[in-house]
Design a protein around this motif. Structure first.
Motif, mmCIF file in Angstrom:
data_model
loop_
_atom_site.group_PDB
_atom_site.id
_atom_site.type_symbol
_atom_site.label_atom_id
_atom_site.label_comp_id
_atom_site.label_asym_id
_atom_site.label_seq_id
_atom_site.Cartn_x
_atom_site.Cartn_y
_atom_site.Cartn_z
ATOM 1 N N GLY A 332 0.796 -1.200 -0.130
ATOM 2 C CA GLY A 332 -0.077 0.031 0.154
ATOM 3 C C GLY A 332 0.854 1.375 0.004
ATOM 4 N N ALA A 333 1.751 1.077 0.813
ATOM 5 C CA ALA A 333 2.813 2.207 0.812
ATOM 6 C C ALA A 333 3.350 2.752 -0.677
ATOM 7 C CB ALA A 333 3.958 2.159 1.861
ATOM 8 N N MET A 335 1.788 1.887 -3.332
ATOM 9 C CA MET A 335 1.014 2.493 -4.434
ATOM 10 C C MET A 335 0.585 3.827 -3.983
ATOM 11 S SD MET A 335 -1.533 -1.082 -4.369
ATOM 12 C CE MET A 335 -2.757 -0.237 -5.308
ATOM 13 N N LEU A 336 0.720 4.288 -2.777
ATOM 14 C CA LEU A 336 0.384 5.802 -2.491
ATOM 15 C C LEU A 336 1.566 6.617 -2.856
ATOM 16 C CD1 LEU A 336 -0.780 5.394 1.464
ATOM 17 C CD2 LEU A 336 -2.044 6.170 -0.588
ATOM 18 N N ARG A 337 2.706 6.161 -2.977
ATOM 19 C CA ARG A 337 3.872 6.852 -3.590
ATOM 20 C C ARG A 337 3.916 6.912 -5.228
ATOM 21 N NH1 ARG A 337 7.403 4.484 0.935
ATOM 22 N NH2 ARG A 337 8.055 6.217 2.125
ATOM 23 N N GLY A 338 2.949 6.175 -5.754
ATOM 24 C CA GLY A 338 2.811 6.071 -7.023
ATOM 25 C C GLY A 338 3.871 4.993 -7.717
ATOM 26 N N ASN A 339 4.532 4.273 -6.777
ATOM 27 C CA ASN A 339 5.408 3.129 -7.614
ATOM 28 C C ASN A 339 4.906 1.961 -7.847
ATOM 29 O OD1 ASN A 339 7.645 5.270 -6.895
ATOM 30 N ND2 ASN A 339 8.070 4.697 -4.906
ATOM 31 N N VAL A 531 5.471 8.398 13.253
ATOM 32 C CA VAL A 531 4.772 6.934 12.971
ATOM 33 C C VAL A 531 4.713 6.722 11.085
ATOM 34 C CG1 VAL A 531 3.563 6.763 15.196
ATOM 35 C CG2 VAL A 531 2.331 7.864 13.114
ATOM 36 N N ALA A 532 4.549 7.746 10.615
ATOM 37 C CA ALA A 532 4.552 7.772 9.172
ATOM 38 C C ALA A 532 5.626 8.848 8.279
ATOM 39 C CB ALA A 532 3.317 8.029 8.657
ATOM 40 N N ALA A 533 5.864 8.230 7.243
ATOM 41 C CA ALA A 533 6.833 9.267 6.431
ATOM 42 C C ALA A 533 6.277 10.369 5.954
ATOM 43 C CB ALA A 533 7.224 8.307 5.242
ATOM 44 N N PRO A 534 6.769 11.554 5.851
ATOM 45 C CA PRO A 534 6.297 12.702 5.409
ATOM 46 C C PRO A 534 5.796 12.794 4.037
ATOM 47 C CG PRO A 534 8.469 13.153 6.350
ATOM 48 C CD PRO A 534 8.186 11.590 6.257
ATOM 49 N N ASP A 535 6.456 12.118 3.159
ATOM 50 C CA ASP A 535 5.559 12.000 1.759
ATOM 51 C C ASP A 535 4.296 11.164 1.652
ATOM 52 O OD1 ASP A 535 7.197 9.599 2.153
ATOM 53 O OD2 ASP A 535 7.468 8.973 0.049
ATOM 54 N N LEU A 536 4.148 10.234 2.609
ATOM 55 C CA LEU A 536 2.838 9.181 2.777
ATOM 56 C C LEU A 536 2.037 10.104 3.207
ATOM 57 C CD1 LEU A 536 4.315 5.902 3.530
ATOM 58 C CD2 LEU A 536 3.496 6.644 1.380
ATOM 59 N N GLY A 542 -3.776 15.015 1.662
ATOM 60 C CA GLY A 542 -4.043 15.569 0.677
ATOM 61 C C GLY A 542 -4.755 14.838 -0.475
ATOM 62 N N GLY A 543 -4.691 13.632 -0.635
ATOM 63 C CA GLY A 543 -5.556 12.903 -1.879
ATOM 64 C C GLY A 543 -4.326 12.347 -2.662
ATOM 65 N N HIS A 544 -4.819 11.388 -3.368
ATOM 66 C CA HIS A 544 -3.829 10.973 -4.470
ATOM 67 C C HIS A 544 -3.908 11.526 -5.668
ATOM 68 C CE1 HIS A 544 -1.434 7.710 -6.628
ATOM 69 N NE2 HIS A 544 -1.110 7.280 -5.496
ATOM 70 N N LYS A 545 -2.630 12.120 -6.251
ATOM 71 C CA LYS A 545 -2.882 12.886 -7.493
ATOM 72 C C LYS A 545 -3.060 12.236 -8.806
ATOM 73 C CE LYS A 545 -2.130 16.565 -4.600
ATOM 74 N NZ LYS A 545 -3.443 17.274 -4.123
#
Length: 623
Positions: A332-333, A335-339, A531-536, A542-545
């Motif tokens: 999931g992480a 996918m959230l990063r767009g990788n 508890v979470a990375a800043p980019d995630l 802010g929503g997935h672009k």
């Protein structure tokens, strides 16, 4: 003497060797904590509750874990119950019958406006629409008109509200005689039934049901996923069922197209589909083996405490998948990063090898391409998961250049599961921080800055500043939340005064699954970066672009939950040849003669029995 010496050796070396053999044989009789073979033995040496739970988690059989869904109406999902005949209104089957009804004494059953519309429409020679003025009608009365018209003559006419410059009108028109693309509104649009599954995931069960019906799985809806290694029963709805749907679903009950077992029954008509979280809760029954009698007493005391104060409502391990090297949250992480390519590689870790997945190799690397081709051509794919099979088929069809298209081969619900498991991982970390605050204060209740849900529409901001708002409405617990109307509650930030006065107990405390539409408690806002990375976090808040389906809106989950009907009961299991009926309807047992401790309880939606049973069992004994 010589014969006696041979039968009973007396020299020191022989006696020492014999003692060692006896000690070794006794050790072999002790059931190993993490070995499935222990389930086969009939020798029962007692173990602590924590050891019994560890054995249950690693080597349980499906009938050791019975899960039965409780519907919003309070009924248990049971495919063995008798079917409920749908009470569909009698409607005319031809235009002639409809004209006879309008001309006869039965016409009094038609509301005046509906009768006028039908008479005007049938008096005309064309199928053109008629327009009835509706400026004086409310939205509810117009909706009632449409429903009534479809009940009385849905096979022949249809209607809708139409707004023109001249005003608002009810447009009524004749349907084409052979309009098969339209559903008959006089029939129930949904069919609800109960499904019992064994050794199947919920997605596998839906695929099997859709295969029986020869329809897309998207026409099925359910309230939540259930465990695979268990006997689970839940409600399912089917959108616009065919006339032979019941017969198709009940044929070949024992065959599911997978290794598991599937049973369907308890049919009844429904006017709306199930939605995720649309249940009152789940009833659980867990069987533990060979718990020491003193341990049973300890479990009873812990169960009583859990029932009184509740337990920390963490997401269970099954939320994050069975793979320890690649949990769902890691996919999931990515996918959230767009990788998306990394996500596909991680999901195919078992196919291409753990080292390749850990090293971040590309789908286009020659070694990976060779492994994927060999895996697709391998006819022996019984050991692969359904996710792996679908991904390999998509790669074979579309190639490796477009990982987004490969991921689209998976059900949307599964793609969402990966990103939501990351969301759940963050929630668990914050919930543990909140529980430690509870322990530090020593007060079992809401603290300043907590979020509670109330069944009113008072705004978050007006109550968050301190002192404002009325407190006449009751806060919602995890048991009451499923019955609240959608949108019928608002988050409230607990003030210093409310915390000091004990206005809210711990059962009302909520923590949001982070997203774009939730409010964080004051104490958690400074902990997110821990508890979470800043980019995630940026994507989550802010929503997935790139893909809107991966946007996390967020929701509220209660931090502490009190189970209901929690009972710990020691009993003796029947021999293997015997037959016992469990709460979920599964019969028989593969292990005979072992002492069994049955733990049964009810939990609200989204709470994990595995978390509660670990709480009741107590801490593990250090090795």
């Amino acid at each position: 003497m010589i014969g006696r010496d041979k039968a009973f050796p007396t020299n020191l070396f022989t006696m020492t060797l014999l003692c060692r053999l006896i000690a070794t044989s006794r050790a072999l009789l002790v059931p190993a904590r993490h070995h499935s073979c222990t389930r086969k033995t009939t020798v029962s040496l007692r173990q602590s509750p924590a050891e019994a739970v560890s054995e249950w988690q690693t080597s349980r059989a499906p009938y050791d874990f019975i899960v039965t869904e409780i519907g919003l109406d309070g009924n248990l999902a049971d495919p063995e119950v008798s079917e409920t005949e749908s009470e569909e209104p009698e409607t005319p089957t031809s235009i002639g019958q409809l004209c006879a009804l309008l001309a006869g004494p039965e016409s009094s059953s038609f509301p005046p406006l509906i009768k006028t519309a039908l008479e005007q429409l049938l008096a005309g020679q064309s199928a053109g629409p008629i327009m009835l003025p509706a400026d004086e009608m409310t939205k509810e009365s117009r909706a009632e008109f449409h429903r009534g018209l479809r009940e009385k003559a849905g096979a022949f006419v249809d209607s809708k509200t139409k707004t023109l410059d001249e005003g608002t009108f009810l447009e009524v028109w004749s349907r084409k005689p052979n309009d098969r693309g339209r559903w008959d509104p006089s029939k129930a649009e949904y069919l609800r039934f109960a499904v019992r599954k064994e050794r199947l995931t919920t997605l596998d069960a839906m695929d099997a049901i859709a295969s029986r019906l020869n329809c897309k799985p998207g026409r099925l809806a359910y309230s939540g996923a259930k465990d695979k290694v268990a006997v689970t029963s839940q409600f399912v709805t089917l959108w616009r069922p065919e006339s032979n749907a019941r017969g198709r679903l009940t044929s070949n009950q024992a065959k599911s197209g997978h290794k598991g077992r599937l049973t369907v029954g308890g049919f009844q008509a429904a006017d709306k589909p199930l939605r995720l979280g649309g249940l009152s809760g789940n009833r659980f029954r867990i069987l533990l083996r060979d718990v020491d009698p003193a341990g049973v007493e300890e479990m009873t005391l812990r169960a009583r405490a859990a029932g009184d104060r509740g337990f920390l409502n963490l997401h269970g391990a099954q939320r994050f998948g069975i793979s320890k090297t690649v949990p769902n949250s890691r996919v999931g992480a990515a996918m959230l990063r767009g990788n998306f390519e990394e996500a596909v590689v991680l999901l195919l870790e078992r196919v291409i090898g753990g080292e390749a997945a850990a090293g971040g190799e590309s789908l286009r690397d020659p070694r990976v391409v060779s492994l994927l081709a060999a895996a697709h051509n391998d006819k022996n794919s019984r050991g692969r998961t359904s996710t792996e099979r679908k991904l390999l088929a998509a790669i074979h069809q579309h190639g490796t250049s477009n990982p987004v298209r490969i991921l689209d081969a998976l059900p949307r619900a599964l793609r969402r599961l990966f990103v939501e498991s990351w969301q759940s991982e963050i929630w668990n970390e914050l919930a543990k921080r909140r529980a430690s605050m509870q322990a530090d204060d020593g007060v079992w209740g809401a603290i300043a800055g907590d979020v509670v849900l109330r069944d009113d529409f008072t705004s978050f901001d007006s109550l968050g500043g301190g002192g404002g708002g009325s407190h006449s409405s009751l806060p919602l617990t995890a048991w009451e939340l499923p019955h609240a109307p959608l949108g019928g509650f608002e988050p409230h930030l607990v003030t210093e005064q409310e915390a000091a006065s004990g206005a809210f107990d711990s059962a009302c405390v909520c923590l949001p699954l982070i997203g774009t539409e939730v409010h964080l408690p004051l104490w958690a806002r400074g902990l997110l970066s821990d508890v979470a990375a800043p980019d995630l976090l940026e994507v989550a808040l802010g929503g997935h672009k790139q893909r809107s389906e991966l946007t996390l809106k967020g929701s509220y989950r209660h931090v502490f939950v009190a189970p209901r009907n929690l009972v710990v009961e020691a009993q003796q299991e029947l021999p293997k040849t015997g037959s016992t009926t469990t709460g979920g309807g599964s019969e028989g047992s593969e292990v005979g003669g072992r002492a069994v401790t049955a733990v049964s309880f009810d939990l609200p939606p989204a709470s994990y029995a595995t978390v509660l049973i670990s709480e009741v069992a107590g801490p593990s004994i250090p090795e």
